[in-house]
Design a protein around this motif. Structure first.
Motif, PDB file in Angstrom:
ATOM      1  N   GLY A 279      28.305  -7.848  25.288  1.00  0.00           N
ATOM      2  CA  GLY A 279      28.537  -6.643  26.088  1.00  0.00           C
ATOM      3  C   GLY A 279      27.264  -5.889  26.423  1.00  0.00           C
ATOM      4  N   ALA A 280      26.093  -6.452  26.037  1.00  0.00           N
ATOM      5  CA  ALA A 280      24.817  -5.722  26.158  1.00  0.00           C
ATOM      6  C   ALA A 280      24.953  -4.349  25.478  1.00  0.00           C
ATOM      7  N   SER A 281      25.656  -4.366  24.352  1.00  0.00           N
ATOM      8  CA  SER A 281      25.972  -3.131  23.603  1.00  0.00           C
ATOM      9  C   SER A 281      24.951  -2.917  22.484  1.00  0.00           C
ATOM     10  N   GLY A 282      25.003  -1.718  21.891  1.00  0.00           N
ATOM     11  CA  GLY A 282      24.145  -1.426  20.749  1.00  0.00           C
ATOM     12  C   GLY A 282      24.689  -2.073  19.479  1.00  0.00           C
ATOM     13  N   PHE A 283      23.785  -2.396  18.546  1.00  0.00           N
ATOM     14  CA  PHE A 283      24.184  -2.976  17.261  1.00  0.00           C
ATOM     15  C   PHE A 283      23.500  -2.180  16.166  1.00  0.00           C
ATOM     16  N   ALA A 284      24.291  -1.385  15.434  1.00  0.00           N
ATOM     17  CA  ALA A 284      23.753  -0.529  14.366  1.00  0.00           C
ATOM     18  C   ALA A 284      24.061  -1.174  13.021  1.00  0.00           C
ATOM     19  N   ILE A 285      23.041  -1.293  12.176  1.00  0.00           N
ATOM     20  CA  ILE A 285      23.229  -1.977  10.890  1.00  0.00           C
ATOM     21  C   ILE A 285      22.761  -1.092   9.738  1.00  0.00           C
ATOM     22  N   ARG A 286      23.223  -1.429   8.550  1.00  0.00           N
ATOM     23  CA  ARG A 286      22.806  -0.738   7.330  1.00  0.00           C
ATOM     24  C   ARG A 286      22.457  -1.797   6.298  1.00  0.00           C
ATOM     25  N   ARG A 287      21.487  -1.497   5.441  1.00  0.00           N
ATOM     26  CA  ARG A 287      21.034  -2.472   4.442  1.00  0.00           C
ATOM     27  C   ARG A 287      22.199  -2.931   3.579  1.00  0.00           C
ATOM     28  N   LYS A 288      22.945  -1.969   3.043  1.00  0.00           N
ATOM     29  CA  LYS A 288      24.111  -2.296   2.226  1.00  0.00           C
ATOM     30  C   LYS A 288      25.210  -1.280   2.516  1.00  0.00           C
ATOM     31  N   PHE A 289      26.447  -1.744   2.429  1.00  0.00           N
ATOM     32  CA  PHE A 289      27.600  -0.875   2.700  1.00  0.00           C
ATOM     33  C   PHE A 289      27.622   0.331   1.751  1.00  0.00           C
ATOM     34  N   SER A 290      27.922   1.503   2.305  1.00  0.00           N
ATOM     35  CA  SER A 290      28.123   2.708   1.500  1.00  0.00           C
ATOM     36  C   SER A 290      29.383   3.407   1.989  1.00  0.00           C
ATOM     37  N   ALA A 291      30.389   3.496   1.111  1.00  0.00           N
ATOM     38  CA  ALA A 291      31.653   4.138   1.499  1.00  0.00           C
ATOM     39  C   ALA A 291      31.435   5.621   1.821  1.00  0.00           C
ATOM     40  N   SER A 292      30.567   6.287   1.051  1.00  0.00           N
ATOM     41  CA  SER A 292      30.385   7.735   1.249  1.00  0.00           C
ATOM     42  C   SER A 292      29.604   8.050   2.522  1.00  0.00           C
ATOM     43  N   GLN A 293      28.743   7.117   2.943  1.00  0.00           N
ATOM     44  CA  GLN A 293      27.913   7.368   4.137  1.00  0.00           C
ATOM     45  C   GLN A 293      28.454   6.729   5.412  1.00  0.00           C
ATOM     46  N   PHE A 294      29.518   5.940   5.287  1.00  0.00           N
ATOM     47  CA  PHE A 294      29.993   5.117   6.397  1.00  0.00           C
ATOM     48  C   PHE A 294      30.253   5.938   7.664  1.00  0.00           C
ATOM     49  N   TRP A 295      31.097   6.963   7.548  1.00  0.00           N
ATOM     50  CA  TRP A 295      31.477   7.709   8.756  1.00  0.00           C
ATOM     51  C   TRP A 295      30.345   8.605   9.256  1.00  0.00           C
ATOM     52  N   ASN A 296      29.458   9.027   8.352  1.00  0.00           N
ATOM     53  CA  ASN A 296      28.275   9.778   8.805  1.00  0.00           C
ATOM     54  C   ASN A 296      27.406   8.894   9.692  1.00  0.00           C
ATOM     55  N   ASP A 297      27.239   7.633   9.274  1.00  0.00           N
ATOM     56  CA  ASP A 297      26.476   6.678  10.091  1.00  0.00           C
ATOM     57  C   ASP A 297      27.157   6.443  11.436  1.00  0.00           C
ATOM     58  N   VAL A 298      28.478   6.260  11.390  1.00  0.00           N
ATOM     59  CA  VAL A 298      29.250   6.022  12.622  1.00  0.00           C
ATOM     60  C   VAL A 298      28.994   7.161  13.617  1.00  0.00           C
ATOM     61  N   ARG A 299      28.996   8.388  13.103  1.00  0.00           N
ATOM     62  CA  ARG A 299      28.764   9.546  13.988  1.00  0.00           C
ATOM     63  C   ARG A 299      27.316   9.567  14.480  1.00  0.00           C
ATOM     64  N   LYS A 300      26.380   9.267  13.567  1.00  0.00           N
ATOM     65  CA  LYS A 300      24.955   9.286  13.932  1.00  0.00           C
ATOM     66  C   LYS A 300      24.663   8.311  15.078  1.00  0.00           C
TER      67      LYS A 300
END
Length: 612
Positions: A279-300
């Motif tokens: 889709g020529a879309s963005g791909f945002a990644i994180r080193r390791k999954f974090s349940a507490s930070q997940f939705w903060n990252d999604v918003r960021k």
């Protein structure tokens, strides 16, 4: 997945989907055309699709990680510089490059560069150490390796037993290498510093990659112990990225996929990243999954799409509800292993419209996806497949008196077989003998060939299926396949263990199966130090493979052919009321030893007191 009558898809349910089916038809047709590369000399694959996405959306975000945001043009030029350097160092088409870097942009840029020269990335599992890592590297005989700074210690421990020239042993600093690079440790070359002045235009080699050329080796823990290397070809990349990115998710440059799954696995690397590139879309990644930070990252990252495995969704559900749970832009998600109990709750709590549950095996030739957005299904497949009767003790498919296999009826579970043909070739493993073991001949008629997935599915109507369970000697825990043979082999190295049988058992309200091992002490129960035993297991195997439960047996029962009776062990699991005189022990979260299970401990485990 447990079956419930309302999961069956009816005519009225299909009719309600008619408007969305009609709307999707043009993109399905376009996606099929894109996915179905037929000409053996037609350029295709990872580098091809990335270069196309760069033309389409040069200034749009391609890779996002922490504070780093790189456009398609920037990532493409960076990968080109590495590719030109690899070519100058003699790395070319068909060569294998080991890639041993954790989830960060440097991993994906390196993999893209390797694809541009027509070489093959061996996607080494970053949680492996010692013998498993050594086996994985030597299995594919790499011409070169790229090691992240964070994994130098693990690689150094096996380096003397690996035949890779020092001039092709590259290092990538554990920092934002798109901006700067550090000092490489002794005996390692700084890849990013070496290629900084290389040309940044697309190398001609990226146009010389065709459908039958391997793109990755993705490791799978097969039933035979140590990992096998599954071959993932560029033709399959085209099918996978178009099927999921265009047909299933309808990705566009306005979308961003957020993925915390390990990128050495096909779900993260091929499904999530492939969908973003399509889709020529963005791909945002994180080193390791974090349940507490997940939705903060999604918003960021303003993510519209998330990649998941079932366990990840359950961890997010377990987080305390927040007033802003629905205050984010996610409308669709793609992944596998989501249980019915979590499915509707997740959709409702986080306001996600479309759960694109999929089924695919990195070593197989078939994929299902929930394009029509029904609940509790892996969707349908455009490939030919059948569910057949199987022997419950061995897992082998059964043949009738005429010598052919028997299909199961609607609503019943059976072993999934996928037809091998031009539309669905089987790339298999690096070892042809291992490939031949999963191919069945003369299944429904003379001369036909099918891939035995080793998985149980249920047909719920209109070509849709539900995943039921895995057969054989692997089980799935924490999103990873665990090989029981590998666990057994490690336990048997312990001086106080004479016999070991590993298997997966279910814990209430968790996904997959937790590891359990029945062990026979070399001398007596008194000689076992359970703190030391746990420490040994944690040192020798990845965290997800360490058995959570132990059953101590004076003597192991075997069949007439000396096979362990795993079915009975699995059924009795960790309930002391069913295991007779055998004491049962558990490694409880947060502790550093195994403790004996009493009725109270068992009740606490089943009651959800401990978080697994």
């Amino acid at each position: 997945m447990s079956s419930t009558h309302h999961d069956t898809i009816t005519w009225s349910m299909m009719l309600r989907k008619l408007p969305s089916i009609i709307k999707a038809l043009p993109r399905v047709a376009k996606g099929l055309k894109l996915a179905n590369v037929k000409q053996p000399d037609q350029p295709c694959g990872l580098a091809f699709t990335f270069e196309q996405a760069t033309v389409r959306n040069p200034d749009g975000p391609a890779l996002l990680h922490g504070s780093v945001s790189l456009t398609y043009a920037q990532v493409n030029q960076w990968a080109n510089r590495i590719a030109h350097h690899l070519l100058a160092q003699g790395i070319g088409k068909g060569d294998v490059v080991g890639v041993f870097i954790e989830n960060r942009p440097e991993l994906l840029v390196t993999v893209l560069a390797v694809a541009k020269v027509g070489a093959i990335s061996a996607m080494l599992n970053t949680s492996q150490t010692q013998q498993a890592l050594l086996h994985s590297v030597n299995l594919v005989k790499p011409a070169a390796i790229v090691v992240g700074g964070e994994l130098v210690q693990a690689y150094s421990a096996i380096r003397q037993q690996v035949a890779i020239d020092e001039t092709r042993t590259w290092w990538v600093a554990d920092q934002d290498c798109s901006r700067q690079s550090g000092e490489a440790p002794e005996g390692l070359r700084n890849l990013m510093a070496e290629c900084v002045d290389c040309a940044s235009d697309n190398p001609p080699s990226s146009q010389q990659v065709f459908l039958d050329d391997p793109c990755f080796y993705i490791y799978t823990s097969g039933t035979t112990g140590l990992p096998k290397a599954g071959v993932f070809k560029h033709g399959r990349w085209m099918r996978s990225s178009a099927s999921f990115g265009m047909i299933a998710l309808d990705m566009s440059p306005d979308d961003v996929v957020y993925c915390t799954l390990p990128l050495y696995h096909a779900t993260g690397l091929c499904v999530c990243w492939g969908s973003a590139i399509c889709g020529a879309s963005g791909f945002a990644i994180r080193r390791k999954f974090s349940a507490s930070q997940f939705w903060n990252d999604v918003r960021k990252y303003q993510a519209t799409t998330i990649g998941y495995v079932g366990e990840l969704c359950r961890y997010l559900i377990d987080q305390p509800p927040a007033t802003n749970d629905r205050d984010q832009a996610v409308v669709k998600m793609i992944g596998n292993g989501l249980r019915p109990g979590v499915w509707s709750e997740f959709k409702e709590r986080f306001a996600v419209n479309h759960i694109c549950e999929l089924y695919a095996a990195s070593d197989g030739n078939i994929g299902f996806s929930n394009i029509l957005n029904f609940d509790n299904t892996i969707g349908f497949s455009l490939m030919s497949w059948e569910l057949v009767e199987y022997a419950h003790d061995s897992g082998a498919p059964l043949r009738n008196s005429a010598g052919f296999m028997q299909k199961v009826g609607k609503g019943r579970q059976g072993l999934l077989l996928a037809k091998i043909d031009d539309k669905a070739p089987l790339d298999g493993y690096t070892d042809p003998q291992k490939t031949e073991k999963v191919v069945l001949h003369d299944v429904f008629e003379k001369g036909d060939r099918y891939f035995n997935t080793g998985d149980l599915l249920r047909n719920i109507g209109f070509g849709h299926a539900q995943f039921v369970d895995r057969l054989g000697d692997t089980y799935r825990w924490k999103g990873e396949n665990v090989s029981t043979t590998e666990v057994e082999n490690i336990l048997l190295q312990h001086p106080h263990i004479a016999e070991a049988v590993a298997y997966g058992v279910e814990i209430s309200n968790t996904n997959g199966r937790a590891g359990m091992a029945a062990i026979t002490p070399a001398e007596s129960l008194a000689t076992l130090d359970f703190t030391e035993l746990l420490s040994f297991a944690r040192e020798q195997m990845p965290a997800y493979a360490v058995p959570l439960f132990l059953r101590v047996k004076v003597k192991m029962e075997t069949t007439g052919t000396f096979k362990y009776q795993k079915t009975r062990l699995k059924d009795e699991a960790f309930d002391p009321g069913k295991t007779g005189d055998d004491p049962i022990y558990a490694w409880l979260p947060g502790s550093d030893t195994y403790v004996q299970i009493t009725e109270q401990v068992l009740a606490d485990i089943h009651g959800g007191k401990f978080r697994y």
